[in-house]
Design a protein around this motif. Structure first.
Motif, PDB file in Angstrom:
ATOM      1  N   VAL A   8      18.954  69.029  33.204  1.00 59.49           N
ATOM      2  CA  VAL A   8      20.440  68.987  33.716  1.00 59.49           C
ATOM      3  C   VAL A   8      20.462  69.917  34.774  1.00 59.49           C
ATOM      4  N   LEU A   9      20.876  69.650  35.780  1.00 56.21           N
ATOM      5  CA  LEU A   9      20.697  70.505  37.140  1.00 56.21           C
ATOM      6  C   LEU A   9      22.196  70.799  37.555  1.00 56.21           C
ATOM      7  N   ARG A  10      22.267  72.068  37.793  1.00 64.96           N
ATOM      8  CA  ARG A  10      23.455  72.685  38.059  1.00 64.96           C
ATOM      9  C   ARG A  10      23.368  73.477  39.507  1.00 64.96           C
ATOM     10  N   GLY A  11      23.589  72.921  40.718  1.00 62.59           N
ATOM     11  CA  GLY A  11      23.353  73.575  41.937  1.00 62.59           C
ATOM     12  C   GLY A  11      24.643  74.239  42.383  1.00 62.59           C
ATOM     13  N   GLY A  12      24.545  74.764  43.708  1.00 60.33           N
ATOM     14  CA  GLY A  12      25.737  75.467  44.204  1.00 60.33           C
ATOM     15  C   GLY A  12      26.428  74.451  44.989  1.00 60.33           C
ATOM     16  N   GLU A  42      19.021  59.074  32.571  1.00 60.44           N
ATOM     17  CA  GLU A  42      19.586  59.944  31.803  1.00 60.44           C
ATOM     18  C   GLU A  42      18.514  61.170  31.899  1.00 60.44           C
ATOM     19  N   LEU A  43      17.215  61.102  32.012  1.00 63.52           N
ATOM     20  CA  LEU A  43      16.265  61.955  32.122  1.00 63.52           C
ATOM     21  C   LEU A  43      16.705  63.131  33.243  1.00 63.52           C
ATOM     22  N   ILE A  44      17.328  62.839  34.363  1.00 65.88           N
ATOM     23  CA  ILE A  44      17.761  63.655  35.352  1.00 65.88           C
ATOM     24  C   ILE A  44      19.315  63.488  35.538  1.00 65.88           C
ATOM     25  N   SER A  45      19.844  64.743  35.580  1.00 65.26           N
ATOM     26  CA  SER A  45      21.279  64.508  35.449  1.00 65.26           C
ATOM     27  C   SER A  45      21.931  65.954  36.433  1.00 65.26           C
ATOM     28  N   ILE A  46      23.036  65.714  37.146  1.00 61.97           N
ATOM     29  CA  ILE A  46      23.426  66.826  37.754  1.00 61.97           C
ATOM     30  C   ILE A  46      24.955  67.170  37.531  1.00 61.97           C
ATOM     31  N   VAL A  47      25.339  68.455  37.269  1.00 68.83           N
ATOM     32  CA  VAL A  47      26.570  68.745  36.880  1.00 68.83           C
ATOM     33  C   VAL A  47      27.295  68.655  38.019  1.00 68.83           C
ATOM     34  N   VAL A  67      16.219  70.834  29.559  1.00 72.57           N
ATOM     35  CA  VAL A  67      16.170  71.968  30.330  1.00 72.57           C
ATOM     36  C   VAL A  67      17.346  72.147  31.264  1.00 72.57           C
ATOM     37  N   ALA A  68      18.165  73.041  31.079  1.00 71.94           N
ATOM     38  CA  ALA A  68      19.170  73.319  32.089  1.00 71.94           C
ATOM     39  C   ALA A  68      18.507  74.281  33.419  1.00 71.94           C
TER      40      ALA A  68
END
Length: 212
Positions: A31-35, A61-66, A5-6
């Motif tokens: 996969v998190l993509r914040g500001g 790797e269950l949680i990652s950030i871009v 889930v992105a």
């Protein structure tokens, strides 16, 4: 569980922990993509969560950030067919529209919406006053602040004067329906649009309703 889930969101770093934990608890990889405005804070939150996963012998790797906060990374997530199973945009109208218009992966269109407090006829009056006061005045500029108050007609004459006094003491401007103004004349007239408006300010709309 959906798979990978992105989640694309804007500046508030609390969304980082909220989204990551909801994804994890529902059995998904996120996969998190914040500001860019809160990237360092969001990165620290993700690092702490990944440390927690490793301590429990789970893959970090269950949680990652871009790390790329440019528009390019958002576009890549929207079009990552075969890699992203579900895209969830969380933010303002512009972000949601960009995702729904450009995504090639499945996308949940979240609403901008407003938050409403409903006071039932069987409610505890003191608690109901405290709840609406907190929901409106603790942080009125955020998207989960109360913008509208619906009151069951069965309790309106008892509840509304107390709620109006509590909100008025916090300098909240109150607009309402004709029935509410008969009970509390200090309430200003409301237009139909008021009940669909996200004020993000010290203002709230009030309407008396016939039960749930």
């Amino acid at each position: 569980p959906m798979g990978v889930v992105a989640i694309i969101y804007e500046s508030r770093p609390n969304v980082t922990s909220d989204a990551a934990v909801l994804a994890f608890k529902s059995g998904n990889v996120c996969v998190l993509r914040g500001g860019k405005e809160a990237f360092r804070t969001s990165s620290a939150i993700v690092a702490a969560l990944r440390n927690g996963l490793e301590r429990e012998n789970l893959p970090k790797e269950l949680i990652s950030i871009v790390e790329d906060t440019t528009r390019t990374s958002a576009n890549e997530l929207m079009t990552a067919v075969g890699y992203v199973d579900l895209l969830i945009p969380r933010g303002g109208k512009g972000l949601i529209s960009a995702c729904t218009q450009n995504a090639k992966v499945p996308c949940i269109e979240t609403g901008t919406g407003i938050c409403t407090v409903y006071v039932d006829g069987a409610a505890d009056l003191e608690k109901a006053v405290n709840i609406v006061e907190n929901a409106k005045t603790s942080r009125p500029s955020v998207c989960n602040a109360a913008e509208s108050l619906l009151v069951d007609a069965a309790i309106a004459k008892k509840y509304l004067p107390e709620a109006v006094n509590a909100l008025g003491a916090q300098n909240v401007q109150i607009v309402g329906c004709e029935e509410s103004r008969k009970i509390c004349p200090q309430i200003l007239p409301a237009a139909d649009a008021d009940f669909y408006t996200e004020y993000n300010d010290y203002k709230i709309s009030v309407k008396i309703v016939d039960g749930l």
